[in-house]
Write an enzyme that holds these catalytic residues in place. Structure first.
Site, PDB file in Angstrom:
ATOM      1  N   LEU A 246       0.794  -1.220   0.000  1.00 30.53           N
ATOM      2  CA  LEU A 246       0.000   0.000   0.000  1.00 30.53           C
ATOM      3  C   LEU A 246       0.829   1.273   0.000  1.00 30.53           C
ATOM      4  CD1 LEU A 246      -2.873  -1.042   2.431  1.00 30.53           C
ATOM      5  CD2 LEU A 246      -2.704  -1.273  -0.055  1.00 30.53           C
ATOM      6  N   LYS A 247       2.105   1.171  -0.299  1.00 32.15           N
ATOM      7  CA  LYS A 247       2.946   2.362  -0.416  1.00 32.15           C
ATOM      8  C   LYS A 247       3.318   2.585  -1.873  1.00 32.15           C
ATOM      9  CE  LYS A 247       5.140   2.607   4.150  1.00 32.15           C
ATOM     10  NZ  LYS A 247       4.869   4.035   4.403  1.00 32.15           N
ATOM     11  N   HIS A 265      -4.011  -5.531  -9.277  1.00 31.24           N
ATOM     12  CA  HIS A 265      -5.046  -4.580  -8.866  1.00 31.24           C
ATOM     13  C   HIS A 265      -6.419  -5.210  -9.075  1.00 31.24           C
ATOM     14  CE1 HIS A 265      -6.683  -0.624  -7.996  1.00 31.24           C
ATOM     15  NE2 HIS A 265      -7.535  -0.799  -8.999  1.00 31.24           N
TER      16      HIS A 265
END
Length: 380
Positions: A246-247, A265
């Site tokens: 999530l970075k 995704h």
């Protein structure tokens, strides 16, 4: 200036094989005041001219100008700074590089970074230090290069995958199940790197016996990029897989690994992607929009969220009465099947990344008229 015997031949041979050549050199004479940067540049210009006459060229020349008696740096050999800089600027995988020199300090950094070292006989016929373990000795540069190319098949290593995670790690588990490390020709998960401690993905890696690393959540900017690059270099990584990471991957890391970072995704990009679009938020957005089809995308990573070139997509229907949980479960099942197939295709060359950064498939991942994923190997 005098070229060593076989030097131009060696560079030309490597150019012909598509292998880039970089010179890394200590030039403490600059720091000691014995000559200036312009003098060094003039020598390099002459070197370039003479190599060109022989049909050879260098990708780059990196030098350390520091006086070791007055300055401490990480770029003077045998320290690894310039080698790492070359790798990050040009996208090299240091563990797959050949390090050739006539002094032990020329090859020691490469061996320490997991590469292959070769010493060539200096003019006096003796080295200025002991030969490091595992380093071969050859008569000259050309014979060193020819021998390395001849031995290339024996030097091949398994395709090494590092997985970046931030959550429970179900996609990581799909990769661990698909590539348990038993087949030497299959990809191998060699490291799992987490953006924070205490997450389920780390437990999954530990159960599978895969080494892990945890990035300091407080790191920002260049410090975060440096820490992530150190993790990837330590693992001698061929491919980086973002599995719920999530970075935003720093631009420095993208440049160093361009074409070798993929993300999965839970939507059909470019729809429902971008900053803040992850997990449940994606499925809620799909339902709010009234979309009748969603799906899964595996794509190359660039400097923007969910923006790189698409490698593969698979559609998932949105059914009447779906809520975010039901839709997410159906999408996740496809994620678990699609991601390992794309990783395997990258490892065996079924899909290649061209010089323009676009993927090219040698054969389709699936028959275009059949949007179904079934257990077992994909249809060819």
């Amino acid at each position: 200036m005098e070229l060593l015997p076989g030097a131009a031949d060696a560079v030309r041979i490597l150019n012909r094989e598509g292998v880039p050549v970089v010179v890394v050199t200590n030039q403490s004479g600059i720091g000691r005041g014995r000559f200036g940067p312009a003098d060094f540049a003039a020598v390099q210009a002459e070197l370039t001219r003479r190599l060109a006459e022989a049909g050879a060229e260098l990708r780059a020349v990196l030098h350390c100008p520091h006086d070791p008696e007055r300055e401490t740096c990480d770029c003077r050999k045998p320290r690894p700074g310039l080698f790492r800089r070359a790798a990050r600027q040009h996208g090299f995988r240091l563990h797959r590089c050949l390090f050739v020199g006539d002094r032990p300090r020329d090859v020691e950094p490469g061996v320490a970074l997991g590469g292959t070292g070769v010493l060539v006989a200096p003019g006096k016929g003796a080295y200025d230090g002991p030969v490091p373990d595992g380093v071969r000795c050859r008569a000259d540069i050309a014979s060193a290069v020819r021998a390395a190319l001849d031995e290339e098949e024996t030097l091949r290593r398994p395709y090494r995958v590092t997985v970046l995670v931030s959550g429970s790690g179900t996609n990581l588990q799909a990769l661990l199940d698909a590539f348990p490390g038993e087949d030497p020709q299959a990809p191998r998960i060699v490291r799992v790197v987490a953006s924070r401690p205490g997450i389920g993905a780390l437990d999954r890696a530990e159960r599978a016996g895969v080494p892990t690393g945890v990035l300091d959540p407080d790191l920002r900017g260049g410090a975060f990029a440096e820490a992530l690059l150190d993790e990837l270099e330590r693992a001698r990584t061929d491919l980086v897989v973002l599995a719920g990471f999530l970075k935003l991957v720093p631009a420095e890391v993208v440049r160093a690994c361009r074409g070798r970072i993929v993300n999965i995704h839970p939507a059909l990009l470019p729809a429902f992607g971008g900053t803040g679009m992850y997990g449940r938020r994606v499925h809620e957005a799909v339902l709010r929009a009234g979309a009748r089809v969603t799906g899964v995308t595996v794509h190359l990573v660039d400097e923007e969220y969910d923006h790189g070139a698409v490698l593969a997509q698979w559609p998932v229907p949105v059914r009447e009465g779906d809520d975010p949980e039901r839709l997410a479960a159906r999408v996740l099942e496809v994620e678990h099947r699609l991601l390992p197939r794309v990783v395997a295709a990258l490892a065996d060359g079924t899909v290649e990344i061209g010089a323009d950064g676009r993927p090219a498939w040698r054969r389709p991942l699936f028959a275009g008229e059949r949007f179904r994923i079934e257990p077992g190997p994909p249809d060819r």
